[in-house]
Design an enzyme around this catalytic site. Structure first.
Site, PDB file in Angstrom:
ATOM      1  CG  ASN A  78      -5.401   7.488   2.730  1.00 46.73           C
ATOM      2  OD1 ASN A  78      -5.967   6.873   1.851  1.00 46.73           O
ATOM      3  ND2 ASN A  78      -5.254   6.997   3.958  1.00 46.73           N
TER       4      ASN A  78
ATOM      5  CD  GLU B 172       2.459   3.175   1.381  1.00 50.27           C
ATOM      6  OE1 GLU B 172       1.571   3.856   0.829  1.00 50.27           O
ATOM      7  OE2 GLU B 172       2.659   1.979   1.100  1.00 50.27           O
TER       8      GLU B 172
ATOM      9  CG  HIS C 139       2.083   5.418  -3.532  1.00 48.37           C
ATOM     10  ND1 HIS C 139       1.847   5.202  -4.865  1.00 48.37           N
ATOM     11  CD2 HIS C 139       2.181   4.193  -2.961  1.00 48.37           C
ATOM     12  CE1 HIS C 139       1.819   3.912  -5.100  1.00 48.37           C
ATOM     13  NE2 HIS C 139       2.023   3.268  -3.970  1.00 48.37           N
TER      14      HIS C 139
END
Length: 1041
Positions: free
Chosen positions: A448, A481, A484
């Site tokens: 996120n 992550e 990302h």
């Protein structure tokens, strides 16, 4: 209100009378039996395309309805006119009756709304329904008849609805029945206000969405699931006021919420949609869900979100597709004993006297719904600041933060942000990045934007008791992550069929980023071969595989595209052939090549690799022929050869790739320079000067995504080369040969003895990578044989190959002061690999050493087992020793707080030979307070890998399927892992029949994973039938010599 209705009826009469006269005039001027044009006057169909920009095109607007020609006899015109008059009379009566029905039904509808809200345990504070809110019991499209739902019927106090749309009346177009949203509206901004009640696990929400109307419509269709809507309002802006809502309803088949309006929203205008709702904080793994942990004997709860890929709709009504990027302004009201987190920093906090606080977060940049996140918890944190001023925080349980378990992740995250900012030449886009470690999560982590969520096992690390392999695992998850935050958050796929765009880039940079942190580990150039290439080729060699870019038709397909093919196959494409993407990126790369004087159609080459499933096997034949000609053929590699016969898709043998085949020639002391041949046909001949003593090697360092087979004479020469001087071949070539040989033999392309002859040279192999490749290749073969009567023959042969290196390397050495003598990463990993093979296959010294170490721990209550082999020792000790050792490990698992140690203790319990203990563990795994939900899957899979527990795990899986599917069903990634893990080593006809029978009884559940499971078990059974005796016959001969 009556006046409005009468005026509306009069207007309708006038309009239809004019249309009738116009038709009659036109009919008189026509020749009898000529076509008559009838135009659809629906507002939806005459509005045209509101916007013609690229965005509107990309969301797939529905084209205008074409004009329809109907042949009509002249004498039918009068009858048609009479029918129109009759229809008008019926419509008037219906309108009048609806007014009476509305007055009678309003109170009942309002009562139904209250009843629906009451069904939420301890629901959010009741809200008073306004003139635009109702939860009616009338049956709407998609509802179950007779079941009250939180959806609107006729809105009390509003004008009667106008004449129904022709499409709706005739059922010709219902946008809520499509997988994709219709695209008439585009969200611009969400203002989301949440009130979270952690004491009863509910929350209420108010979402205000500013939308741009691209095409005129009377429907607002957006996603919603498991929410109870209390109120809906639509307005253009403050000047023009409200747009009347006729009704609204949920359509659960596609998880959408439909608002039907009394008037058409006009194209190229903006509107505001307001929805008030409430929902549960679910005890599951998706949407806005709850988790818990124990601190000082007290169980504490937290709420956290997981919206990828399609679960934001469970937390608030939204346009839940990746293309619908918008900005978000989040506010969260919660008890002051908790804190709240979201993608952006807290802008202001408003404290109230009753012990509540509202956190208002800064507005986000444009982003997709599945990257939105929030959490409500009572964690603590530590923070660092990057060179560019980005605040990095790690939030975790207070005891974990106090112990410093998150410090490693915090430090490398700071370094990685600085590295990526310099590498990409693009600054990190947000003012902060929070890392949140939660006890329960469906995935290793979720990227996120600004709030990355990790399951504790993948981010918390206690250096004093964590092995190198655990540190590597944690490192690569974090690297993935953080990457990302650029690939995926800044750049998002248009639709889920191209999820590999972001996952491929991120997976590639796992190795780049880890090499930056640990240059000596050589991750990018070597470790990807075994951990990525070999792993994904195993999966991609099944007929049930899929292309990298795959069509998404149904909602369940969206979860299916998130698998290891999307994650790992694309890493290879990116790394070897340029940055993998669809046509826009191929065109960019082709243009870049043209600027450098190279004219290559990148799309033509790459579409074969991304749009076709699987990969090819190249076969090179003709070594030592008189005319120095070699024959090169390509075909689709499939583990189960019968799949080609059974499946029409393979029957036409149409798969074809453009393959860059690199080749070298060599002999015992020399190797030639590399040559490249582009293989574009099913069969080709090429001239190569090759003497009878020289061998040929293809796909140098396994840079291509394909396997290579040779004639047996060439295989013999390569084996001889490895035995005489293996270092003539590079480390990557040696590892690649091992993996290719085992896979080709498994699929029946090679005799079973060839791979086993290749690994004879390992007694002289000092590099980790070939040993790692051999260990990974031997594992599935071992599982095919470990319940056979003659298993000891295979066992003895493998021990014979391992013994020499096991003696040379020994066990990790302990200093006098009790500290471990440190060796290089490569050496430690090689020693660990050899010890694992030795103990797994029953080396007596290895068993004795493991038993001694675990007995010392039990007697002294001091764990002196070297960190890098603890998991091996625990498992070996549990399998060899009595029930007391199992109970000791079980007790340590409960009392242990270090996450890394807790994980390997739990896995060790699955190694027991005692079937009663294994059954006990399986049953305990379903208790969420004893074993976390995501860990229960690992328990079941590890029991299935134990030959003493395989049938137990398979029976447990079938008996508990309803419970397991309820728990993991929507988290298809987890469900798939469970299904494959339990079934992949079943290998008897009886087990295959049980699997097929089970699937038949639960038709349609996770069918993609079950299809793969059936194919895998069928291949296992076929191997047993055709190749088992061949293998054992050769092994007996080899052991006699």
């Amino acid at each position: 209100m009556a006046f409005d209705v009468e005026r509306e009826q009069e207007e309708r009469k006038k309009k239809k009378k004019k249309r009738r006269k116009k038709r009659e005039r036109g009919e008189k001027s026509r020749v009898p039996f000529s076509p008559m044009m009838i135009e659809d006057d629906s507002a939806l169909r005459t509005s045209g395309r509101g916007l013609s920009d690229q965005w509107a095109d990309s969301v797939g607007m529905r084209p205008r309805t074409t004009e329809r020609h109907i042949t009509v006899h002249k004498r039918l015109v009068l009858g048609f006119a009479v029918s129109i008059l009759a229809l008008l009379m019926v419509t008037m009566i219906a309108v009048l009756l609806s007014l009476r029905f509305e007055e009678c039904g309003a109170s009942a509808a309002a009562a139904s709304a209250g009843a629906e809200a009451d069904r939420i345990p301890g629901g959010a504070p009741a809200r008073t329904n306004s003139n635009n809110s109702v939860a009616g019991t009338s049956h709407q499209p998609g509802e179950e008849p007779g079941r009250p739902v939180a959806s609107g019927g006729i809105v009390p106090g509003s004008p009667a609805p106008k004449e129904p749309l022709e499409e709706e009346e005739q059922g010709r177009w219902q946008p809520w029945t499509q997988l994709r949203l219709p695209g008439h509206l585009k969200p611009l901004h969400y203002n989301l206000m949440l009130t979270v009640f952690m004491e009863n696990f509910t929350f209420s929400g108010e979402v205000n969405v500013e939308v741009a109307c691209l095409n005129a419509t009377r429907y607002i269709v957006l996603h919603a699931s498991r929410v109870v809507v209390e109120k809906v309002q639509v307005a253009e802006d403050r000047a023009f006021g409200a747009v009347q809502v006729a009704r609204y309803f949920l359509y659960p088949q596609n998880q959408v919420f439909v608002v039907v309006l009394n008037q058409t929203l006009e194209a190229q205008r903006n509107y505001n949609l307001k929805i008030i709702y409430n929902a549960l904080i679910e005890n599951e793994l998706l949407g806005f869900f709850r988790s818990s942990y124990v601190l000082h004997g007290e169980r504490r709860f937290l709420g956290v979100t997981q919206f990828s890929p399609t679960h934001a709709r469970k937390a608030f009504p939204c346009f839940d597709e990746p293309i619908y990027k918008a900005t978000f302004k989040i506010s969260i009201k919660h008890q002051a004993t908790y804190l709240s987190l979201s993608n952006m920093p807290v802008e202001t906090s408003v404290f109230e006297e009753d012990g509540w606080v509202t956190d208002h977060f800064s507005q986000t940049p444009l982003m997709s719904t599945y990257y939105l996140a929030w959490a409500v918890c009572n964690f603590t944190f530590r923070e660092m600041v990057t060179k560019s001023g980005i605040i990095v925080r790690l939030y975790a349980r207070p005891d974990a933060v106090r112990r410093g378990s998150g410090d490693y992740a915090l430090h490398i995250t700071k370094r990685l942000i600085e590295f990526y900012e310099d590498y990409f030449k693009v600054p990190y886009s947000l003012p902060k990045l929070d890392l949140l470690a939660v006890p329960k999560h469906p995935y290793a982590a979720m990227e996120n934007w600004g709030l990355s969520v990790f399951v504790e096992q993948k981010i918390l690390l206690d250096p004093s008791i964590s092995s190198i392999s655990y540190l590597l695992d944690v490192t690569m998850v974090i690297v993935h992550e953080i990457c990302h935050q650029w690939f995926g958050d800044l750049v998002t796929p248009v639709w889920w069929e191209d999820v590999w765009l972001k996952e491929g880039f991120a997976h590639y940079f796992e190795f780049v980023g880890t090499d930056y942190l640990y240059p000596g580990w050589n991750m990018e150039k070597q470790r990807f071969l075994t951990d990525v290439l070999h792993e994904v080729m195993l999966l991609d060699g099944l007929a049930s595989s899929h292309p990298v870019s795959q069509e998404v038709i149904e909602a369940t397909d969206i979860d299916r595209v998130f698998d290891w093919i999307a994650y790992k196959k694309d890493y290879l494409t990116i790394h070897k052939y340029g940055n993998a993407a669809r046509s826009d990126l191929w065109n960019t790369l082709s243009e870049a090549l043209r600027k450098n004087g190279k004219y290559v159609n990148i799309q033509e080459v790459m579409d074969q690799w991304t749009l076709q499933m699987g990969y090819p096997v190249i076969t090179i034949m003709g070594n030592g022929t008189v005319d120095n000609m070699i024959a090169i053929t390509q075909q689709h590699f499939i583990y189960d050869s019968r799949a080609r016969v059974r499946t029409t898709e393979f029957g036409n043998n149409s798969y074809l790739w453009q393959i860059p085949l690199t080749i070298v020639l060599g002999n015992r002391s020399h190797i030639s320079s590399e040559t490249i041949i582009w293989v574009s046909n099913k069969s080709e001949h090429h001239r190569i000067t090759l003497d009878k003593e020289s061998w040929l090697l293809g796909n140098i360092n396994q840079t291509g995504y394909f396997r290579v087979n040779y004639d047996l004479r060439n295989w013999r020469l390569l084996i001889d080369q490895l035995m005489q001087n293996h270092e003539v071949l590079s480390v990557s070539n040696r590892a690649g040969l091992i993996d290719d040989a085992f896979s080709l033999a498994r699929a029946g392309y090679l005799p079973q003895n060839i791979p086993l002859e290749i690994i004879k040279y390992l007694s002289e192999e000092k590099d980790f990578l070939p040993w790692h490749a051999a260990s990974r290749a031997l594992y599935p073969l071992d599982k095919l044989l470990d319940r056979m009567e003659n298993y000891n023959v295979f066992n003895e042969y493998i021990l014979k190959q391992v013994a020499t290196m096991y003696i040379k390397l020994g066990w990790p050495t302990i200093n006098v002061n009790g500290s471990l003598v440190r060796a290089s990463y490569q050496h430690e990993e090689l020693r660990r690999e050899v010890i694992m093979l030795a103990c797994s296959f029953g080396n007596k010294h290895c068993h004795q050493q493991a038993s001694t170490l675990i007995s010392d721990w039990i007697s002294s209550n001091r764990n002196r087992i070297p960190l890098n082999v603890r998991d091996i020792v625990y498992c070996t000790g549990v399998s060899l020793l009595d029930e007391d050792v199992w109970e000791f490990i079980w007790m340590k698992f409960h009392s242990m707080t270090a996450i890394s140690e807790k994980k390997i203790l739990l896995e060790a319990l699955t190694c027991s030979d005692d079937r009663n203990l294994l059954n006990r563990l399986l049953n305990l795994s379903l208790n969420s307070e004893v074993v976390l939900d995501q860990d229960a899957i690992d328990v079941i899979i590890h029991v299935a890998r134990n030959p003493h527990g395989r049938d137990l795990a398979w029976k447990f899986f079938r008996d508990k399927w309803k419970i397991l599917n309820t728990r993991y069903g929507e988290a298809l990634f987890m469900n798939s892992k469970l299904i494959i893990g339990v079934t992949e080593f079943l290998n008897t006809e009886g087990e295959l029949n049980e699997l097929k029978s089970f699937i038949k009884n639960y038709d349609g559940v996770a069918d993609a994973s079950f299809s793969r499971a059936v194919e895998t078990v069928e291949a296992n059974v076929r191997w047993q039938k055709y190749y088992k005796e061949e293998l054992f016959h050769w092994l007996r001969k080899a052991l006699r010599h």
